[in-house]
Design a protein around this motif. Structure first.
Motif, PDB file in Angstrom:
ATOM      1  N   PHE A 209     147.883  85.214 -10.763  1.00  0.00           N
ATOM      2  CA  PHE A 209     148.052  86.170  -9.541  1.00  0.00           C
ATOM      3  C   PHE A 209     149.228  85.510  -8.760  1.00  0.00           C
ATOM      4  O   PHE A 209     150.041  86.183  -8.316  1.00  0.00           O
ATOM      5  CB  PHE A 209     147.118  86.658  -8.973  1.00  0.00           C
ATOM      6  N   LEU A 210     149.201  84.171  -8.648  1.00  0.00           N
ATOM      7  CA  LEU A 210     150.277  83.620  -7.740  1.00  0.00           C
ATOM      8  C   LEU A 210     151.692  83.718  -8.564  1.00  0.00           C
ATOM      9  O   LEU A 210     152.707  83.797  -7.640  1.00  0.00           O
ATOM     10  CB  LEU A 210     150.048  82.243  -7.392  1.00  0.00           C
ATOM     11  N   ALA A 211     151.647  83.468  -9.834  1.00  0.00           N
ATOM     12  CA  ALA A 211     153.016  83.672 -10.422  1.00  0.00           C
ATOM     13  C   ALA A 211     153.513  84.953 -10.530  1.00  0.00           C
ATOM     14  O   ALA A 211     154.669  85.136 -10.106  1.00  0.00           O
ATOM     15  CB  ALA A 211     152.998  83.168 -11.996  1.00  0.00           C
ATOM     16  N   TYR A 212     152.450  86.109 -10.678  1.00  0.00           N
ATOM     17  CA  TYR A 212     152.935  87.210 -10.479  1.00  0.00           C
ATOM     18  C   TYR A 212     153.262  87.727  -9.224  1.00  0.00           C
ATOM     19  O   TYR A 212     154.465  88.471  -9.209  1.00  0.00           O
ATOM     20  CB  TYR A 212     151.726  88.171 -10.918  1.00  0.00           C
ATOM     21  N   PHE A 213     152.756  87.139  -8.124  1.00  0.00           N
ATOM     22  CA  PHE A 213     153.098  87.241  -6.783  1.00  0.00           C
ATOM     23  C   PHE A 213     154.518  87.058  -6.476  1.00  0.00           C
ATOM     24  O   PHE A 213     155.406  87.637  -5.793  1.00  0.00           O
ATOM     25  CB  PHE A 213     152.470  86.655  -5.585  1.00  0.00           C
ATOM     26  N   LEU A 214     154.740  85.931  -6.996  1.00  0.00           N
ATOM     27  CA  LEU A 214     156.349  85.028  -6.685  1.00  0.00           C
ATOM     28  C   LEU A 214     157.411  85.902  -7.544  1.00  0.00           C
ATOM     29  O   LEU A 214     158.443  85.957  -6.998  1.00  0.00           O
ATOM     30  CB  LEU A 214     156.384  83.756  -7.317  1.00  0.00           C
ATOM     31  N   ILE A 215     157.073  86.355  -8.693  1.00  0.00           N
ATOM     32  CA  ILE A 215     158.016  87.186  -9.427  1.00  0.00           C
ATOM     33  C   ILE A 215     158.548  88.515  -8.844  1.00  0.00           C
ATOM     34  O   ILE A 215     159.551  88.823  -8.623  1.00  0.00           O
ATOM     35  CB  ILE A 215     157.563  87.286 -11.021  1.00  0.00           C
ATOM     36  N   HIS A 216     157.426  89.304  -8.069  1.00  0.00           N
ATOM     37  CA  HIS A 216     157.476  90.439  -7.305  1.00  0.00           C
ATOM     38  C   HIS A 216     158.447  90.078  -6.134  1.00  0.00           C
ATOM     39  O   HIS A 216     159.223  90.853  -5.581  1.00  0.00           O
ATOM     40  CB  HIS A 216     156.463  91.104  -7.144  1.00  0.00           C
ATOM     41  N   LEU A 217     157.942  88.868  -5.641  1.00  0.00           N
ATOM     42  CA  LEU A 217     158.586  88.519  -4.327  1.00  0.00           C
ATOM     43  C   LEU A 217     159.997  88.438  -4.471  1.00  0.00           C
ATOM     44  O   LEU A 217     160.912  88.729  -3.668  1.00  0.00           O
ATOM     45  CB  LEU A 217     157.932  87.331  -3.913  1.00  0.00           C
ATOM     46  N   GLY A 218     160.574  87.486  -5.446  1.00  0.00           N
ATOM     47  CA  GLY A 218     161.990  87.523  -5.578  1.00  0.00           C
ATOM     48  C   GLY A 218     162.668  88.665  -5.982  1.00  0.00           C
ATOM     49  O   GLY A 218     163.769  88.841  -5.513  1.00  0.00           O
ATOM     50  N   SER A 219     162.286  89.582  -7.000  1.00  0.00           N
ATOM     51  CA  SER A 219     162.758  90.599  -7.258  1.00  0.00           C
ATOM     52  C   SER A 219     162.996  91.898  -6.382  1.00  0.00           C
ATOM     53  O   SER A 219     163.973  92.266  -6.242  1.00  0.00           O
ATOM     54  CB  SER A 219     162.118  91.144  -8.663  1.00  0.00           C
ATOM     55  N   ASN A 220     161.908  91.743  -5.589  1.00  0.00           N
ATOM     56  CA  ASN A 220     161.695  92.959  -4.477  1.00  0.00           C
ATOM     57  C   ASN A 220     162.596  92.466  -3.210  1.00  0.00           C
ATOM     58  O   ASN A 220     162.992  93.284  -2.278  1.00  0.00           O
ATOM     59  CB  ASN A 220     160.327  93.385  -4.126  1.00  0.00           C
ATOM     60  N   ALA A 359     172.105  84.295   0.548  1.00  0.00           N
ATOM     61  CA  ALA A 359     170.943  83.757   1.023  1.00  0.00           C
ATOM     62  C   ALA A 359     169.790  84.132   0.172  1.00  0.00           C
ATOM     63  O   ALA A 359     168.739  83.823  -0.190  1.00  0.00           O
ATOM     64  CB  ALA A 359     170.656  83.762   2.410  1.00  0.00           C
ATOM     65  N   VAL A 360     169.719  85.710   0.317  1.00  0.00           N
ATOM     66  CA  VAL A 360     168.677  86.502  -0.387  1.00  0.00           C
ATOM     67  C   VAL A 360     168.605  86.122  -1.917  1.00  0.00           C
ATOM     68  O   VAL A 360     167.647  86.081  -2.480  1.00  0.00           O
ATOM     69  CB  VAL A 360     168.954  88.163  -0.081  1.00  0.00           C
ATOM     70  N   GLY A 361     169.874  86.101  -2.473  1.00  0.00           N
ATOM     71  CA  GLY A 361     169.936  85.630  -4.066  1.00  0.00           C
ATOM     72  C   GLY A 361     169.259  84.625  -4.301  1.00  0.00           C
ATOM     73  O   GLY A 361     168.885  84.361  -5.410  1.00  0.00           O
ATOM     74  N   LEU A 362     169.668  83.654  -3.601  1.00  0.00           N
ATOM     75  CA  LEU A 362     169.012  82.195  -3.842  1.00  0.00           C
ATOM     76  C   LEU A 362     167.610  82.064  -3.594  1.00  0.00           C
ATOM     77  O   LEU A 362     166.955  81.380  -4.205  1.00  0.00           O
ATOM     78  CB  LEU A 362     169.916  81.221  -2.808  1.00  0.00           C
ATOM     79  N   PHE A 363     166.989  82.728  -2.353  1.00  0.00           N
ATOM     80  CA  PHE A 363     165.652  82.808  -2.332  1.00  0.00           C
ATOM     81  C   PHE A 363     164.937  83.373  -3.663  1.00  0.00           C
ATOM     82  O   PHE A 363     164.199  82.953  -3.825  1.00  0.00           O
ATOM     83  CB  PHE A 363     165.511  83.791  -1.132  1.00  0.00           C
ATOM     84  N   SER A 364     165.678  84.678  -4.056  1.00  0.00           N
ATOM     85  CA  SER A 364     165.019  85.161  -5.222  1.00  0.00           C
ATOM     86  C   SER A 364     165.015  84.220  -6.450  1.00  0.00           C
ATOM     87  O   SER A 364     164.058  84.050  -7.220  1.00  0.00           O
ATOM     88  CB  SER A 364     165.885  86.135  -5.498  1.00  0.00           C
ATOM     89  N   ALA A 365     166.043  83.503  -6.443  1.00  0.00           N
ATOM     90  CA  ALA A 365     166.173  82.380  -7.746  1.00  0.00           C
ATOM     91  C   ALA A 365     165.030  81.420  -7.604  1.00  0.00           C
ATOM     92  O   ALA A 365     164.460  80.803  -8.288  1.00  0.00           O
ATOM     93  CB  ALA A 365     167.630  81.900  -7.902  1.00  0.00           C
ATOM     94  N   CYS A 366     164.822  80.877  -6.272  1.00  0.00           N
ATOM     95  CA  CYS A 366     163.779  79.922  -5.953  1.00  0.00           C
ATOM     96  C   CYS A 366     162.317  80.341  -6.518  1.00  0.00           C
ATOM     97  O   CYS A 366     161.634  79.642  -6.707  1.00  0.00           O
ATOM     98  CB  CYS A 366     163.617  79.474  -4.571  1.00  0.00           C
ATOM     99  N   CYS A 367     162.265  81.654  -5.936  1.00  0.00           N
ATOM    100  CA  CYS A 367     160.784  82.343  -6.163  1.00  0.00           C
ATOM    101  C   CYS A 367     160.491  82.228  -7.849  1.00  0.00           C
ATOM    102  O   CYS A 367     159.142  82.178  -8.140  1.00  0.00           O
ATOM    103  CB  CYS A 367     160.808  83.864  -5.907  1.00  0.00           C
ATOM    104  N   PHE A 368     161.510  82.672  -8.490  1.00  0.00           N
ATOM    105  CA  PHE A 368     161.260  82.577 -10.061  1.00  0.00           C
ATOM    106  C   PHE A 368     161.272  81.106 -10.558  1.00  0.00           C
ATOM    107  O   PHE A 368     160.299  80.938 -11.459  1.00  0.00           O
ATOM    108  CB  PHE A 368     162.706  83.255 -10.643  1.00  0.00           C
ATOM    109  N   ALA A 369     162.040  80.371  -9.881  1.00  0.00           N
ATOM    110  CA  ALA A 369     161.816  78.901 -10.275  1.00  0.00           C
ATOM    111  C   ALA A 369     160.337  78.327  -9.802  1.00  0.00           C
ATOM    112  O   ALA A 369     159.631  77.690 -10.740  1.00  0.00           O
ATOM    113  CB  ALA A 369     162.753  77.958  -9.579  1.00  0.00           C
ATOM    114  N   ALA A 370     159.611  78.778  -8.800  1.00  0.00           N
ATOM    115  CA  ALA A 370     158.302  78.560  -8.596  1.00  0.00           C
ATOM    116  C   ALA A 370     157.386  79.120  -9.637  1.00  0.00           C
ATOM    117  O   ALA A 370     156.530  78.542  -9.996  1.00  0.00           O
ATOM    118  CB  ALA A 370     158.072  78.950  -7.280  1.00  0.00           C
ATOM    119  N   SER A 371     157.585  80.293  -9.999  1.00  0.00           N
ATOM    120  CA  SER A 371     156.742  81.048 -10.843  1.00  0.00           C
ATOM    121  C   SER A 371     156.748  80.315 -12.147  1.00  0.00           C
ATOM    122  O   SER A 371     155.763  80.077 -12.841  1.00  0.00           O
ATOM    123  CB  SER A 371     157.208  82.519 -11.073  1.00  0.00           C
ATOM    124  N   LEU A 372     157.913  79.821 -12.702  1.00  0.00           N
ATOM    125  CA  LEU A 372     158.200  79.090 -13.764  1.00  0.00           C
ATOM    126  C   LEU A 372     157.367  77.858 -13.668  1.00  0.00           C
ATOM    127  O   LEU A 372     156.752  77.362 -14.791  1.00  0.00           O
ATOM    128  CB  LEU A 372     159.452  78.939 -14.127  1.00  0.00           C
TER     129      LEU A 372
END
Length: 389
Positions: A209-220, A359-372
């Protein structure tokens, strides 16, 4: 056929209402004279209500007649969305969006549960796919249509969704049979909350669920201010901003249509290893693209990959414990909407700062990196079930 069509249309309406605010943020921001850092709450208040009450609505509805819960949810959704069209100020808009999100939290879980309850085994998979398609089609066509209506008058999309949702409530009243709870359904407060104990007690479930949260956090986070960035970077009016939604919606729909084939061809770990790095690159590069067409193509590619990734993750979540699928679905809905709420708020602060959409795009990329990282260092993609408590 009537049931499947009804469920498709309900999810289409909920999906359209969920994402409608994004292309309208520039218009509503000017209307209410609200700063950029706060404007994301017009989207976040909806998802906040949906996130909090999904945790309650799912298990609670297991002890009630699902038809009545769905009807009350649809009626509340229709009225609160229509009221958004007469919101006199920013805070009133946020209140009505909050109420719409709460109503959606009581409606959407009943769709998934009703499919499992009412349809034979050989038809459940197709019905689930079509209901999910309602969300994808809402992004491809519902949100753009709403944007085009908003170009004529900002309140029209809210009135249209409210009226059509009221008609769907009438259709549900006549089409749906009564779905009273089984004798072993949740009947006490203790039993109600104990349904979450196996998930809270499992490290693998928490990681999933944490990985799922991070993926949605980055995309949204990136999606929330797509409309404002398009208006400022490419000088687009609200109706043309809606056009870019067609690209991402069609991309998401196309990804959803091929997701079954990809999931049969590759293991979940291989899908994650291939998809997530591509998404990291896409979100980091998106703010720097030179043209509206290039941004549209990039968003098509991003949402095509997400269309493949999300069904796989939902399959992983539902495999955690087959006896807890209702609670898992509610938790997944709450997780998704919580991520959208936080993402919209943080995106507003990042966008309003010196970094802008980059900055938003970089934040999204970091969220996906954390999920990975979570996928790679935990047993999230293992197949052992979480034991029932």
């Amino acid at each position: 056929m009537k049931l499947t069509a009804l469920f498709f249309l309900i999810m289409f309406m909920i999906g359209t209402d969920t994402f409608l605010i994004s292309p309208m943020i520039p218009t509503l921001q000017d209307l209410y004279s609200v700063p950029t850092g706060m404007s994301g709450w017009m989207m976040g208040s909806y998802t906040l209500g949906a996130a909090v009450f999904a945790l309650i609505a799912g298990p609670l509805s297991d002890g009630l007649d699902r038809k009545k819960v769905m009807l009350l949810g649809l009626l509340g959704f229709a009225v609160s969305t229509a009221l958004c069209g007469i919101a006199a100020d920013f805070w009133m808009m946020c209140l009505f969006r909050l109420l719409a999100g709460i109503s959606a939290a009581f409606t959407a879980p009943q769709v998934w549960a009703s499919i499992q309850t009412l349809l034979p085994a050989e038809k459940k998979g197709k019905a689930m796919g079509l209901a999910y398609a309602g969300l994808a089609v809402s992004q491809a066509f519902g949100v753009p249509i709403g944007s085009w209506l908003a170009a004529a008058r900002w309140s029209l999309p809210f009135f249209a969704i409210g009226a059509l949702s009221l008609l769907l409530a009438g259709a549900a009243f006549f089409i749906l049979p009564s779905m009273k709870p089984q004798s072993n359904a949740v009947s006490s407060r203790q039993a109600f909350w104990r349904r979450y104990a196996p998930l809270l007690g499992s490290g693998r479930a928490r990681g999933a669920f944490l990985a799922y949260f991070l993926i949605h956090l980055g995309s949204n986070a990136a999606f929330a201010f797509l409309g404002k960035w398009s208006a400022e970077r490419f000088h687009l009016p609200v109706d043309q901003i809606g056009t870019i939604m067609i690209f991402l919606g069609v991309g998401n729909l196309a990804g959803s249509l091929v997701s079954g084939y990809v999931n049969n061809l590759w293991t979940p770990s291989r899908i994650v290893a291939a998809a997530v790095p591509l998404l990291m690159i896409g979100y980091a590069a998106l703010p720097h693209l030179p043209s509206f067409m290039a941004a549209s193509v990039m968003y098509f590619a991003i949402f095509f990959i997400l269309g493949i990734l999300f069904p796989m993750i939902m399959g992983v979540l539902n495999s955690l414990n087959p006896s807890l699928r209702g609670t898992i679905s509610s938790t997944a809905t709450a997780t998704m909407n919580a991520a959208t709420t936080v993402g919209a708020s943080l995106a507003g602060l990042l966008y309003a700062g010196s970094g802008g959409y980059a900055a938003v795009g970089l934040f999204s990329a970091c969220c996906f990196a954390a999920s990975l990282l979570i996928f790679g260092t935990s047993r999230v993609l293992a197949k052992e079930p979480v034991p029932q408590v």
